[in-house]
Scaffold this motif. Structure first.
Motif, PDB file in Angstrom:
ATOM      1  N   PRO A  32       0.811  -1.217   0.000  1.00  0.00           N
ATOM      2  CA  PRO A  32       0.000   0.000   0.000  1.00  0.00           C
ATOM      3  C   PRO A  32       0.843   1.266   0.000  1.00  0.00           C
ATOM      4  CG  PRO A  32      -0.054  -0.988   2.163  1.00  0.00           C
ATOM      5  CD  PRO A  32       0.716  -1.931   1.263  1.00  0.00           C
ATOM      6  N   LEU A  33       0.315   2.292  -0.628  1.00  0.00           N
ATOM      7  CA  LEU A  33       0.961   3.600  -0.666  1.00  0.00           C
ATOM      8  C   LEU A  33       0.713   4.294   0.671  1.00  0.00           C
ATOM      9  CD1 LEU A  33       2.136   5.881  -2.678  1.00  0.00           C
ATOM     10  CD2 LEU A  33      -0.204   6.676  -2.658  1.00  0.00           C
ATOM     11  N   ASP A  34       1.771   4.747   1.334  1.00  0.00           N
ATOM     12  CA  ASP A  34       1.634   5.489   2.584  1.00  0.00           C
ATOM     13  C   ASP A  34       1.693   6.972   2.276  1.00  0.00           C
ATOM     14  OD1 ASP A  34       1.305   3.465   4.398  1.00  0.00           O
ATOM     15  OD2 ASP A  34       3.428   3.296   4.857  1.00  0.00           O
ATOM     16  N   LEU A  35       0.771   7.733   2.851  1.00  0.00           N
ATOM     17  CA  LEU A  35       0.684   9.157   2.579  1.00  0.00           C
ATOM     18  C   LEU A  35       0.691   9.932   3.886  1.00  0.00           C
ATOM     19  CD1 LEU A  35       0.135  11.454   0.514  1.00  0.00           C
ATOM     20  CD2 LEU A  35      -2.289  11.042   0.904  1.00  0.00           C
ATOM     21  N   GLY A  36       1.550  10.933   3.956  1.00  0.00           N
ATOM     22  CA  GLY A  36       1.577  11.850   5.089  1.00  0.00           C
ATOM     23  C   GLY A  36       1.358  13.254   4.563  1.00  0.00           C
ATOM     24  N   LEU A  37       0.537  14.029   5.245  1.00  0.00           N
ATOM     25  CA  LEU A  37       0.237  15.391   4.805  1.00  0.00           C
ATOM     26  C   LEU A  37       0.681  16.371   5.874  1.00  0.00           C
ATOM     27  CD1 LEU A  37      -3.331  14.655   3.481  1.00  0.00           C
ATOM     28  CD2 LEU A  37      -1.328  15.134   2.109  1.00  0.00           C
ATOM     29  N   ALA A  38       1.418  17.398   5.457  1.00  0.00           N
ATOM     30  CA  ALA A  38       1.888  18.436   6.381  1.00  0.00           C
ATOM     31  C   ALA A  38       1.417  19.784   5.850  1.00  0.00           C
ATOM     32  CB  ALA A  38       3.397  18.396   6.511  1.00  0.00           C
ATOM     33  N   ILE A  39       0.224  20.172   6.264  1.00  0.00           N
ATOM     34  CA  ILE A  39      -0.341  21.455   5.860  1.00  0.00           C
ATOM     35  C   ILE A  39      -0.521  22.245   7.148  1.00  0.00           C
ATOM     36  CG2 ILE A  39      -2.263  22.615   4.740  1.00  0.00           C
ATOM     37  CD1 ILE A  39      -2.521  20.112   2.985  1.00  0.00           C
ATOM     38  N   ALA A  40       0.434  23.119   7.406  1.00  0.00           N
ATOM     39  CA  ALA A  40       0.506  23.809   8.696  1.00  0.00           C
ATOM     40  C   ALA A  40      -0.499  24.954   8.804  1.00  0.00           C
ATOM     41  CB  ALA A  40       1.906  24.361   8.892  1.00  0.00           C
ATOM     42  N   LYS A  41      -0.903  25.209  10.025  1.00  0.00           N
ATOM     43  CA  LYS A  41      -1.797  26.319  10.315  1.00  0.00           C
ATOM     44  C   LYS A  41      -1.133  27.652   9.972  1.00  0.00           C
ATOM     45  CE  LYS A  41      -4.790  27.953  13.996  1.00  0.00           C
ATOM     46  NZ  LYS A  41      -5.179  27.764  15.385  1.00  0.00           N
ATOM     47  N   LYS A  42       0.182  27.658   9.995  1.00  0.00           N
ATOM     48  CA  LYS A  42       0.940  28.849   9.639  1.00  0.00           C
ATOM     49  C   LYS A  42       0.685  29.266   8.188  1.00  0.00           C
ATOM     50  CE  LYS A  42       5.835  30.122   9.257  1.00  0.00           C
ATOM     51  NZ  LYS A  42       7.188  29.634   9.505  1.00  0.00           N
ATOM     52  N   PHE A  43       0.462  28.292   7.295  1.00  0.00           N
ATOM     53  CA  PHE A  43       0.273  28.573   5.876  1.00  0.00           C
ATOM     54  C   PHE A  43      -1.181  28.602   5.442  1.00  0.00           C
ATOM     55  CE2 PHE A  43       4.622  26.579   5.626  1.00  0.00           C
ATOM     56  CZ  PHE A  43       5.268  27.794   5.552  1.00  0.00           C
ATOM     57  N   ALA A  44      -2.058  27.887   6.108  1.00  0.00           N
ATOM     58  CA  ALA A  44      -3.488  27.889   5.799  1.00  0.00           C
ATOM     59  C   ALA A  44      -4.213  28.089   7.126  1.00  0.00           C
ATOM     60  CB  ALA A  44      -3.900  26.597   5.127  1.00  0.00           C
ATOM     61  N   LYS A  45      -4.583  29.314   7.396  1.00  0.00           N
ATOM     62  CA  LYS A  45      -5.120  29.684   8.710  1.00  0.00           C
ATOM     63  C   LYS A  45      -6.431  28.981   9.050  1.00  0.00           C
ATOM     64  CE  LYS A  45      -2.044  32.857   9.683  1.00  0.00           C
ATOM     65  NZ  LYS A  45      -0.990  32.536  10.580  1.00  0.00           N
ATOM     66  N   ARG A  46      -7.302  28.875   8.077  1.00  0.00           N
ATOM     67  CA  ARG A  46      -8.626  28.309   8.358  1.00  0.00           C
ATOM     68  C   ARG A  46      -8.621  26.788   8.223  1.00  0.00           C
ATOM     69  NH1 ARG A  46     -13.309  31.110   5.550  1.00  0.00           N
ATOM     70  NH2 ARG A  46     -12.945  29.349   4.213  1.00  0.00           N
ATOM     71  N   ALA A  47      -9.275  26.118   9.154  1.00  0.00           N
ATOM     72  CA  ALA A  47      -9.347  24.653   9.139  1.00  0.00           C
ATOM     73  C   ALA A  47     -10.054  24.158   7.882  1.00  0.00           C
ATOM     74  CB  ALA A  47     -10.065  24.147  10.378  1.00  0.00           C
ATOM     75  N   VAL A  48     -11.031  24.918   7.409  1.00  0.00           N
ATOM     76  CA  VAL A  48     -11.751  24.551   6.192  1.00  0.00           C
ATOM     77  C   VAL A  48     -10.781  24.447   5.016  1.00  0.00           C
ATOM     78  CG1 VAL A  48     -13.478  25.375   4.538  1.00  0.00           C
ATOM     79  CG2 VAL A  48     -13.887  25.605   6.974  1.00  0.00           C
ATOM     80  N   ASP A  49      -9.876  25.399   4.917  1.00  0.00           N
ATOM     81  CA  ASP A  49      -8.913  25.407   3.818  1.00  0.00           C
ATOM     82  C   ASP A  49      -7.899  24.282   3.948  1.00  0.00           C
ATOM     83  OD1 ASP A  49     -10.217  27.649   2.865  1.00  0.00           O
ATOM     84  OD2 ASP A  49      -8.825  29.039   3.847  1.00  0.00           O
ATOM     85  N   ARG A  50      -7.411  24.040   5.165  1.00  0.00           N
ATOM     86  CA  ARG A  50      -6.469  22.933   5.379  1.00  0.00           C
ATOM     87  C   ARG A  50      -7.114  21.605   5.009  1.00  0.00           C
ATOM     88  NH1 ARG A  50      -5.594  25.817  10.128  1.00  0.00           N
ATOM     89  NH2 ARG A  50      -6.662  24.274  11.387  1.00  0.00           N
ATOM     90  N   ASN A  51      -8.343  21.405   5.420  1.00  0.00           N
ATOM     91  CA  ASN A  51      -9.044  20.154   5.120  1.00  0.00           C
ATOM     92  C   ASN A  51      -9.302  20.011   3.630  1.00  0.00           C
ATOM     93  OD1 ASN A  51      -9.065  19.438   7.792  1.00  0.00           O
ATOM     94  ND2 ASN A  51     -11.071  20.322   8.189  1.00  0.00           N
ATOM     95  N   ARG A  52      -9.618  21.113   2.960  1.00  0.00           N
ATOM     96  CA  ARG A  52      -9.860  21.072   1.515  1.00  0.00           C
ATOM     97  C   ARG A  52      -8.588  20.684   0.761  1.00  0.00           C
ATOM     98  NH1 ARG A  52     -12.159  26.061  -2.123  1.00  0.00           N
ATOM     99  NH2 ARG A  52     -12.747  24.801  -3.900  1.00  0.00           N
ATOM    100  N   LEU A  53      -7.452  21.232   1.168  1.00  0.00           N
ATOM    101  CA  LEU A  53      -6.179  20.888   0.532  1.00  0.00           C
ATOM    102  C   LEU A  53      -5.795  19.435   0.809  1.00  0.00           C
ATOM    103  CD1 LEU A  53      -4.226  24.179   1.202  1.00  0.00           C
ATOM    104  CD2 LEU A  53      -5.043  23.338  -1.005  1.00  0.00           C
ATOM    105  N   LYS A  54      -6.038  18.970   2.025  1.00  0.00           N
ATOM    106  CA  LYS A  54      -5.748  17.569   2.355  1.00  0.00           C
ATOM    107  C   LYS A  54      -6.626  16.632   1.536  1.00  0.00           C
ATOM    108  CE  LYS A  54      -4.377  18.480   7.107  1.00  0.00           C
ATOM    109  NZ  LYS A  54      -4.739  18.295   8.516  1.00  0.00           N
TER     110      LYS A  54
END
Length: 104
Positions: free
Chosen positions: A31-53
């Motif tokens: 299986p492909l393992d995926l890790g996502l690092a989308i920091a609050k520093k770069f995407a302030k809103r949780a909605v945006d971080r979740n959308r990018l993830k």
């Protein structure tokens, strides 16, 4: 993917675009393992971080690479600078196309 493994991959040399950095390494398990690092520093809103993830997961979901890899995808620059921290659709589409170019 465990946080220690993500930290180890973040120390390797990335493949990157203007906004994204992808750290990849081969492994033996299927299986492909995926890790996502989308920091609050770069995407302030949780909605945006979740959308990018969600977009990153969607782009890697149906990938079947020849040799199986571990991927860590990291956002490198802030989003929504001209719209007071809100990720709007044109910027989202641009980020998604950059990521698709790196993952393909």
């Amino acid at each position: 993917m465990k946080s220690a493994r993500i930290q180890a991959l973040l120390r390797t040399r990335p493949t990157s675009s203007e906004a994204w950095a992808i750290y990849a390494e081969s492994k033996n398990e299927p299986p492909l393992d995926l890790g996502l690092a989308i920091a609050k520093k770069f995407a302030k809103r949780a909605v945006d971080r979740n959308r990018l993830k969600r977009a990153a997961r969607e782009l890697t979901r149906n990938k079947t690479p020849g040799n199986f890899v571990e991927l860590v995808i990291r956002l490198k620059q802030p989003v929504g600078q001209s719209t007071r921290g809100r990720l709007r659709n044109p910027e989202y589409q641009e980020l998604k196309s950059q990521l698709q170019g790196l993952v393909s």
